[in-house]
Design an enzyme around this catalytic site. Structure first.
Site, mmCIF file in Angstrom:
data_model
loop_
_atom_site.group_PDB
_atom_site.id
_atom_site.type_symbol
_atom_site.label_atom_id
_atom_site.label_comp_id
_atom_site.label_asym_id
_atom_site.label_seq_id
_atom_site.Cartn_x
_atom_site.Cartn_y
_atom_site.Cartn_z
ATOM 1 N N CYS A 1 0.899 -1.189 -0.083
ATOM 2 C CA CYS A 1 -0.006 0.081 -0.107
ATOM 3 C C CYS A 1 1.028 1.476 -0.147
ATOM 4 C CB CYS A 1 -0.969 -0.076 1.247
ATOM 5 S SG CYS A 1 -2.407 1.048 0.990
ATOM 6 N N HIS B 1 -3.435 -5.615 1.021
ATOM 7 C CA HIS B 1 -2.960 -6.091 2.338
ATOM 8 C C HIS B 1 -2.938 -7.579 2.632
ATOM 9 C CE1 HIS B 1 -2.104 -1.701 3.902
ATOM 10 N NE2 HIS B 1 -3.089 -1.645 3.106
ATOM 11 N N GLU C 1 -0.936 -8.880 4.734
ATOM 12 C CA GLU C 1 -0.804 -9.163 6.222
ATOM 13 C C GLU C 1 -2.401 -9.187 7.144
ATOM 14 O OE1 GLU C 1 -0.773 -4.700 5.802
ATOM 15 O OE2 GLU C 1 -0.286 -6.363 4.562
#
Length: 233
Positions: free
Chosen positions: A87, A204, A206
């Site tokens: 990002c 994302h 994660e």
């Protein structure tokens, strides 16, 4: 895996990233402040997390890209070290010259925060060995400037060299306009540099790694990195 996570004023995803890296690899990453001039000894992965470095003033990532630590990151990447930018991290990598192109305002001029589907184009990179080529994964996005652009020559080179790693797609893997949420050229969601050791991506991964809080599609990226670095050790 000895990872270093860069921390800039305004970055807000560094703890998400640290939790994921520890969860998947079993090792606690180092947090590296933007004014540092060196990476911790033995670092084998640098992560530039998401957020809003310097409040996105000037241009997203433009100020962070000029921080002292980025000289060390460029030197690390030049020697083949693995670098992951997510990002705002992708924006910083483009602004710092580690990746080509730029991230512009989303086509609809709106902030996008939702799950999206990505098509994994390759499985032979350190970042994607945890997936199969052609696999569709579902991960979140949260950005206002994720519209990837570059000049025609750069796009042709990225495509010709197979450096587009992730594309926005439908749930069944179709690359079509309705799934290209931010208007990125060729639905590009993630690219690597010429050497293949620097990845920038807008979504994302994660945030989708634990069954207790939802999907785990992002886990493959970090599990693959852990395996790749383990084999290289």
């Amino acid at each position: 895996m000895k990872a270093a996570i860069l921390v800039f004023p305004g970055i807000n995803r560094e703890r998400d990233m640290a939790r994921t890296l520890k969860l998947v690899s079993g090792s606690t990453p180092n947090m590296v402040w933007h004014t540092d001039h060196e990476l911790p000894a033995g670092t084998d992965l640098v992560v530039v997390p998401g957020g809003f470095s310097y409040g996105d003033y000037l241009r997203c990532g433009a100020i962070a890209a000029r921080s002292p630590i980025m000289d060390a990151v460029r030197a690390f990447a030049a020697k083949g070290g693995l670098v992951l930018g997510v990002c705002n991290g992708f924006q910083i990598l483009c602004e710092s010259g580690l990746l080509p192109g730029a991230l512009m305002r989303n086509a609809q001029l709106k902030f996008i925060c939702r799950d999206v589907h990505l098509k994994v184009e390759r499985s032979d990179t350190p970042f994607t060995r945890g997936y199969n080529a052609g696999q569709v994964i579902r991960v979140p996005v949260a950005h206002g400037e994720g519209n990837y652009i570059a000049d025609g020559e750069t796009i042709a080179k990225l495509e010709g060299d197979g450096r587009v790693i992730f594309r926005y797609a439908s749930a069944d893997g179709m690359i079509e306009p309705n799934s290209n949420h931010n208007g990125a050229i060729n639905a590009i969601a993630g690219i690597v540099n010429e050497q293949g050791n620097v990845l920038g991506m807008m979504p994302h991964p994660e945030n989708h790694v634990e069954e207790a809080i939802g999907r785990t599609d992002g886990r493959g990226l970090f599990a693959g990195l852990t395996e790749a670095l383990g084999r290289a050790a």
